[in-house]
Scaffold this active site. Structure first.
Site, mmCIF file in Angstrom:
data_model
loop_
_atom_site.group_PDB
_atom_site.id
_atom_site.type_symbol
_atom_site.label_atom_id
_atom_site.label_comp_id
_atom_site.label_asym_id
_atom_site.label_seq_id
_atom_site.Cartn_x
_atom_site.Cartn_y
_atom_site.Cartn_z
ATOM 1 N N MET A 157 -14.629 -3.456 11.313
ATOM 2 C CA MET A 157 -15.227 -4.166 12.241
ATOM 3 C C MET A 157 -16.666 -4.406 12.471
ATOM 4 O O MET A 157 -17.698 -3.667 12.748
ATOM 5 C CB MET A 157 -14.590 -4.023 13.828
ATOM 6 C CG MET A 157 -13.098 -3.889 13.912
ATOM 7 S SD MET A 157 -12.649 -3.415 15.420
ATOM 8 C CE MET A 157 -12.746 -1.640 15.482
ATOM 9 N N CYS B 250 -10.792 -12.847 7.629
ATOM 10 C CA CYS B 250 -11.541 -13.245 8.966
ATOM 11 C C CYS B 250 -11.261 -14.559 9.231
ATOM 12 O O CYS B 250 -11.136 -15.604 8.348
ATOM 13 C CB CYS B 250 -13.179 -13.158 8.187
ATOM 14 S SG CYS B 250 -14.491 -13.722 9.415
ATOM 15 N N ASN C 117 -0.830 -3.946 11.079
ATOM 16 C CA ASN C 117 -2.092 -4.318 11.938
ATOM 17 C C ASN C 117 -1.794 -5.325 12.977
ATOM 18 O O ASN C 117 -1.334 -6.433 12.555
ATOM 19 C CB ASN C 117 -3.392 -4.675 10.972
ATOM 20 C CG ASN C 117 -4.668 -4.921 11.944
ATOM 21 O OD1 ASN C 117 -5.166 -5.881 11.675
ATOM 22 N ND2 ASN C 117 -5.044 -3.986 12.969
ATOM 23 N N GLY C 118 -2.463 -4.898 14.095
ATOM 24 C CA GLY C 118 -1.993 -5.895 15.175
ATOM 25 C C GLY C 118 -1.103 -5.230 16.315
ATOM 26 O O GLY C 118 -0.052 -4.781 16.126
ATOM 27 N N ASP C 119 -1.920 -5.306 17.395
ATOM 28 C CA ASP C 119 -1.323 -4.724 18.805
ATOM 29 C C ASP C 119 -1.047 -3.232 18.870
ATOM 30 O O ASP C 119 0.311 -2.866 19.399
ATOM 31 C CB ASP C 119 -0.186 -5.740 19.211
ATOM 32 C CG ASP C 119 -0.543 -6.985 19.673
ATOM 33 O OD1 ASP C 119 -2.047 -7.323 19.529
ATOM 34 O OD2 ASP C 119 0.358 -7.855 19.483
#
Length: 382
Positions: A27, A113, A215-217
């Site tokens: 990040m 991105c 990936n995600g949540d």
């Protein structure tokens, strides 16, 4: 402590064993050396912690800021760098530079991105739509990497009408990529809505030859175990869930090792971590004031859910010295326990955006004209 489940199989990224199968997502402005240090400390050194995204052009040109970002502490192993580039030749040169100068032990490539100033030039999550360009970049990266494993991180696609992740996964396998990570959102979603874990499961079925990371949540350690159970993925990538919560990696280790231990720090303990984070940033930058200023972006994440007045939050957001930061933290009601509302979404949550693309980008997935070097900007996400 109660045993919940047996340990899961090891995640292997080339020669590297990642146990538990947990990766810190790159990040921009966040996963620098100080933040990685905090996360590693809480995890006991277990897991894989990836650097901020590095643009290949800046690396090849030895940009001063970029060269600082590729510096790793002696305790970091394996050293993991994420690269971002749109030109196959430049990507190949950057990878060769990493190998020749022994800058890292693992290379990840960013194709996730969603930032408009990147996608409008054909970069980031827009790029996998151009299948030949994606293949050329992966070919140059892998062929120049020698023994270093190359992985990729991507999104489902540009939008629901232009999904690319299955084709991209197959191309990755064919070009020798070691593992793929999928953020279960499209570029149009940015960070809004709900991550599509079913897509992660489909990708795992589509490319059984290599590890697939989801990936995600992932907002807590139990989310990570649930993702792996529901999707069959080989590991998880944690991004926004650890903002202001580096101790999440300790929770992840506990969860994957089958114990009930979870961190629930008091505000006093959180304040101690905040001060250490700011201190590490100052030491890394070489200037206390700049370190504290850089830390300001983290304040709201650390304090989420705690009872802290708006005026105090404003004061903390404009501190410029460790002494000032420490004094203001000391004014808080530090005996507060971990609040019920502290878990859940954090960071950017906007969604349903129109993806800005080069003119005619979606007409032909095999026409690779229109990709500009201007897409290589110092930004990140995925």
């Amino acid at each position: 402590m109660t045993t919940l489940a047996p340990s899961l199989p090891l995640l292997r990224i080339g020669p590297h064993t990642v146990q538990p199968p947990v990766v810190l997502a790159p990040m921009a402005g966040i996963t620098n050396a100080p933040f990685r240090t905090l996360c590693r400390e809480f995890s006991g050194g277990k897991g894989l912690f990836v650097s901020e995204m590095i643009t290949t052009r800046a690396l090849v040109e030895r940009n001063e800021k970029t060269m600082q970002l590729v510096h790793f502490d002696a305790s970091e192993t394996p050293r993991s760098i994420q690269l971002y580039g749109v030109d196959p030749v430049t990507v190949g040169k950057a990878v060769r530079m990493i190998v020749d100068e022994n800058l890292a032990d693992h290379i990840d490539l960013n194709f996730g991105c969603p930032v408009p100033k990147v996608t409008r030039k054909g970069g980031g999550s827009a790029l996998p739509f151009k299948r030949p360009l994606l293949r050329a970049i992966l070919n140059q990266a892998v062929s120049n990497a020698g023994d270093l494993p190359v992985t990729i991180k991507m999104r489902k696609g540009i939008n629901d009408d232009h999904l690319t992740y299955l084709d991209a996964g197959r191309i990755a396998v064919e070009e020798g990529v070691t593992a793929v990570a999928l953020h279960g959102r499209t570029a149009a979603q940015h960070y809004g809505g709900t991550a599509d874990w079913d897509a992660i499961a489909r990708l795992k079925e589509h490319v059984p030859e290599i590890p697939v990371l989801g990936n995600g949540d992932i907002w807590c350690a139990d989310d990570a175990r649930r993702m792996m159970r529901e999707t069959g993925c080989d590991g998880v990538v944690v991004g926004r869930g650890c903002l202001g919560r580096p101790w999440l990696f300790g929770d992840l280790v506990s969860a994957f090792e089958g114990t009930e231990t979870r961190q629930a720090p008091s505000l006093r303990e959180v304040a101690t971590v905040m001060l250490r984070h700011a201190t590490l940033l100052g030491e890394w930058i070489g200037d206390e004031t700049r370190g504290v200023i850089d830390f300001r972006k983290h304040v709201a994440w650390y304090l989420k859910g705690f009872s802290v007045g708006s005026e105090m939050r404003k004061k903390l957001a404009v501190t410029s010295s460790l002494e000032e930061l420490g004094a203001q933290l000391h004014e808080l009601d530090l005996d507060q326990g971990w609040p019920d509302g502290a878990d859940g979404p954090r960071g950017r949550t906007s969604g349903n955006n129109r993806v800005v693309l080069p003119d005619g980008w979606l007409k032909d997935p095999y026409d690779c004209s229109g990709v500009s070097a201007e897409a290589e900007l110092d930004t990140s996400g995925g």
